[in-house]
Design an enzyme around this catalytic site. Sequence first.
Site, mmCIF file in Angstrom:
data_model
loop_
_atom_site.group_PDB
_atom_site.id
_atom_site.type_symbol
_atom_site.label_atom_id
_atom_site.label_comp_id
_atom_site.label_asym_id
_atom_site.label_seq_id
_atom_site.Cartn_x
_atom_site.Cartn_y
_atom_site.Cartn_z
ATOM 1 N N ARG A 71 0.837 -1.188 0.000
ATOM 2 C CA ARG A 71 0.000 0.000 0.000
ATOM 3 C C ARG A 71 0.875 1.242 0.000
ATOM 4 N NH1 ARG A 71 -1.808 0.971 4.404
ATOM 5 N NH2 ARG A 71 -1.139 -0.827 5.597
ATOM 6 N N TYR A 197 -1.445 -3.662 -7.176
ATOM 7 C CA TYR A 197 -1.122 -4.469 -6.005
ATOM 8 C C TYR A 197 -2.126 -4.336 -4.861
ATOM 9 C CZ TYR A 197 1.278 -6.871 -2.338
ATOM 10 O OH TYR A 197 1.561 -7.767 -1.339
ATOM 11 N N LYS A 206 -9.618 -2.251 1.790
ATOM 12 C CA LYS A 206 -9.364 -1.046 2.577
ATOM 13 C C LYS A 206 -10.185 0.146 2.074
ATOM 14 C CE LYS A 206 -6.293 -3.560 4.501
ATOM 15 N NZ LYS A 206 -6.247 -4.008 5.872
ATOM 16 N N HIS A 226 -10.479 -2.185 11.457
ATOM 17 C CA HIS A 226 -9.388 -3.044 10.965
ATOM 18 C C HIS A 226 -9.132 -4.124 12.015
ATOM 19 C CE1 HIS A 226 -4.929 -3.114 9.387
ATOM 20 N NE2 HIS A 226 -5.653 -4.034 8.810
ATOM 21 N N SER A 248 -1.168 -3.318 10.277
ATOM 22 C CA SER A 248 -0.804 -4.253 9.222
ATOM 23 C C SER A 248 0.463 -5.018 9.604
ATOM 24 C CB SER A 248 -0.567 -3.489 7.917
ATOM 25 O OG SER A 248 -1.733 -2.765 7.584
ATOM 26 N N CYS A 250 0.947 -7.146 11.962
ATOM 27 C CA CYS A 250 1.183 -7.246 13.402
ATOM 28 C C CYS A 250 0.422 -8.391 14.058
ATOM 29 C CB CYS A 250 0.852 -5.930 14.092
ATOM 30 S SG CYS A 250 2.008 -4.615 13.675
ATOM 31 N N ASP A 277 -9.210 -9.580 9.120
ATOM 32 C CA ASP A 277 -8.701 -8.244 8.796
ATOM 33 C C ASP A 277 -9.708 -7.120 9.043
ATOM 34 O OD1 ASP A 277 -6.307 -6.887 7.736
ATOM 35 O OD2 ASP A 277 -7.588 -6.281 6.075
ATOM 36 N N ARG A 371 2.109 -12.030 -0.438
ATOM 37 C CA ARG A 371 0.811 -12.384 0.140
ATOM 38 C C ARG A 371 0.182 -13.587 -0.543
ATOM 39 N NH1 ARG A 371 -1.550 -8.602 4.203
ATOM 40 N NH2 ARG A 371 0.103 -7.088 4.424
HETATM 41 P P1 GTP Z 1 -2.158 -7.557 7.542
HETATM 42 O O1 GTP Z 1 -2.669 -8.623 6.662
HETATM 43 O O2 GTP Z 1 -1.096 -6.709 6.896
HETATM 44 O O3 GTP Z 1 -3.235 -6.703 8.120
HETATM 45 O O4 GTP Z 1 -1.319 -8.272 8.734
HETATM 46 P P2 GTP Z 1 -1.802 -9.106 10.016
HETATM 47 O O5 GTP Z 1 -2.110 -8.160 11.127
HETATM 48 O O6 GTP Z 1 -2.853 -10.069 9.641
HETATM 49 O O7 GTP Z 1 -0.451 -9.869 10.443
HETATM 50 P P3 GTP Z 1 -0.073 -11.428 10.336
HETATM 51 O O8 GTP Z 1 -0.926 -12.288 11.214
HETATM 52 O O9 GTP Z 1 0.005 -11.793 8.913
HETATM 53 O O10 GTP Z 1 1.381 -11.424 10.966
HETATM 54 C C1 GTP Z 1 2.413 -10.628 10.460
HETATM 55 C C2 GTP Z 1 3.747 -11.068 10.994
HETATM 56 O O11 GTP Z 1 3.735 -11.081 12.418
HETATM 57 C C3 GTP Z 1 4.133 -12.481 10.565
HETATM 58 O O12 GTP Z 1 5.499 -12.483 10.189
HETATM 59 C C4 GTP Z 1 3.918 -13.304 11.797
HETATM 60 O O13 GTP Z 1 4.770 -14.416 11.824
HETATM 61 C C5 GTP Z 1 4.191 -12.326 12.921
HETATM 62 N N1 GTP Z 1 3.416 -12.675 14.137
HETATM 63 C C6 GTP Z 1 2.084 -12.899 14.211
HETATM 64 N N2 GTP Z 1 1.703 -13.238 15.465
HETATM 65 C C7 GTP Z 1 2.829 -13.215 16.219
HETATM 66 C C8 GTP Z 1 3.087 -13.467 17.597
HETATM 67 O O14 GTP Z 1 2.211 -13.792 18.406
HETATM 68 N N3 GTP Z 1 4.379 -13.331 18.011
HETATM 69 C C9 GTP Z 1 5.385 -12.976 17.145
HETATM 70 N N4 GTP Z 1 6.612 -12.870 17.632
HETATM 71 N N5 GTP Z 1 5.178 -12.744 15.836
HETATM 72 C C10 GTP Z 1 3.917 -12.849 15.366
HETATM 73 C C1 SPV Z 2 -2.929 -4.367 5.333
HETATM 74 O O1 SPV Z 2 -1.932 -3.750 4.937
HETATM 75 O O2 SPV Z 2 -3.502 -4.113 6.428
HETATM 76 C C2 SPV Z 2 -3.465 -5.472 4.524
HETATM 77 C C3 SPV Z 2 -2.905 -5.675 3.182
HETATM 78 O O3 SPV Z 2 -4.363 -6.153 4.967
HETATM 79 S S1 SPV Z 2 -3.596 -4.630 2.001
HETATM 80 O O4 SPV Z 2 -4.856 -5.205 1.545
HETATM 81 O O5 SPV Z 2 -2.648 -4.533 0.888
HETATM 82 O O6 SPV Z 2 -3.855 -3.326 2.565
HETATM 83 MN MN MN Z 3 -4.819 -5.686 7.189
#
Ligand code: GTP
Ligand code: SPV
Ligand code: MN
Length: 587
Positions: A71, A197, A206, A226, A248, A250, A277, A371
């Site tokens: 983004r 993308y 979003k 979110h 994002s 996290c 999400d 992704r």
């Molecule tokens: P978006 O799709 O961008 O909104 O991201 P998201 O909030 O869904 O994050 P996602 O669950 O994909 O995790 C992102 C990164 O954080 C990955 O590399 C995970 O491995 C890491 N991660 C997720 N949960 C944990 C946790 O409990 N501990 C640690 N250390 N890392 C974590």
């Molecule tokens: C985020 O960045 O929070 C996502 C990926 O879930 S995107 O749809 O590209 O914004």
């Molecule tokens: Mn997201």
Amino acid sequence: MEIIKNQTVLDWINAQVDLTKPDQVVWIDGSEAQLEALRQQACSTGEIYKLNEEKLPGCYLHRSDPTDVARVESRTFICCERQEDAGPTNNWMAPAEMYAKLNKLYDGSMKGRTMYVIPYCMGVVGSPFAKYGIELTDSIYVVLNMAIMTRVGAQVADYLDEGFIKGLHSKGTLDPEERYIVQFPEDNAIMSINSGYGGNVLQGKKCFALRIASNLGRQEGWLAEHMLILGVENPQGEVRYITGAFPSACGKTNLAMLIPPEGYRKNGWKCWCVGDDIAWLRPGPDGRLWAVNPEKGFFGVAPGTNANSNPNALATTQKGTIFTNVALNLDDNTVWWEKLDKNPPHNALDWQGNPWSPETAQGPAAHPNSRFTAPAENCPCISQAFNDPQGVPISAMIFGGRRAKTVPLVYQSRSWQHGVFMGSIMGSEKTAAAEGTVGETRRDPMAMLPFCGYHMADYWQHWLDMEKVLTNPPKIFNVNWFQTDDQGNFIWPGFGENLRVLEWILKRCFDEAGAQETQIGYLPKPEDMNLEGVDITRDTLAGLLRVDPEGWKKECEGIHAFYERFGDKLPAALRQELKDLEARLEG
Ligand code: GTP
Ligand code: SPV
Ligand code: MN
């Protein structure tokens, strides 16, 4: 084949055809036959690449332009008549000026191309809470992704009326200097150009379900957030629901698909994913807050996803999935990304399509923001309530971000108002999900900084106002899985073990667990959390639950500076909460 009858909708489509001048217009009916024909066409031009049909049936790889991999917040705009309605945290331009600029870019942008008309629904088709839109695009990749992420095609045609959300997307020339992701909340319109993308172009996500929907929610008395939505089933067979707002990359997808630790599984604990999400939250007739996931698929971060960290996500991606910017293993035509396993392919192409092997690697095989786009129905732990138009009743809402220091593992707000304050002061270290310097801490209120479609201070006021209609509001918590030791290692094991924290949170919601009051809110005493079967001592846990008054005083300085940006618009209740926190830290 035209499937839409509403004249307002047709007039708008015709106007966009006149502007962009495609060679032909194709209506997406949502049928498998049509989608399959599009997949084959996209394979023939190299837009997508078919993966091993035996190992990854129905799966494809796509590589986006190397300058177009996340983004772009700096090029994302909220265009309403008055700048103060967009607020200090959004880029703004007057609608007339932006339309003039965009119209030049769109003029003839689809010459020699096909325009696809995607009618789609966010939410369960036909439910009173669903919202409908059309995305016009010149990208088959967008069509195929939208067909996974949203409910598309003929099934929604009858619901499209004057209130539909208008969306125009063109890849244009992919010129990053002329890239725009624009929301016009007063016109219910979205326009994006020069990107191909993710969240820039899959407009249901979003652009619609957060930026436009947050405006609709404010007008109509609900919240577009979110947030992941997770059901936690305890040994008594009772399912309690939480939502979680983390910025994002996290941890939303990971928490949403959590697998309980072994000891918990043996005792009958189960987790059910409703969404990973976005949550649309509305007050129910019972005075509780009810959550619906408006999406139909997951657009999840690939790197770090593996059989230990998130087996459910991995399983979800084993069929019918589009991978974007991951590595291709040429030996067996499958995909790979960092931390998938300990066996990187030796004969591979990296995310840009260049030869890659672990021995000669100059950079990662997969882009850090690579992704997967996968259907929710593939998920082994998908909730029975996934398609329930009523959604699920929420007991707890969790905020959280990446914080190496200061923010403890978990704490609970003193009240709804204090909970809104906690959300408003959220900070997180930046990730690869958007452009910018990874690791920098920034304030990201409610994880909505890039997604709130109106003035952030009005948004906080809307949150505060929700209390009046919620006789049984969710309890509000903050978590931080990401505290590090002096070597920079994460102290808390995270992932499945996070259920230990959720157990305490959910028990707090039903007066089943103890806590201690601190300056920042209620924290578990170390003995209030279950540590059976995890390699963490009570002392380590005590450290993770420590409140550091000096660190928090520094934090307050940062909050003051952030709050100043909102001037008089800052709700008095939040100013007061900050004052009270400072007084408690001094006392
Ligand atoms: P978006 O799709 O961008 O909104 O991201 P998201 O909030 O869904 O994050 P996602 O669950 O994909 O995790 C992102 C990164 O954080 C990955 O590399 C995970 O491995 C890491 N991660 C997720 N949960 C944990 C946790 O409990 N501990 C640690 N250390 N890392 C974590
Ligand atoms: C985020 O960045 O929070 C996502 C990926 O879930 S995107 O749809 O590209 O914004
Ligand atoms: Mn997201």
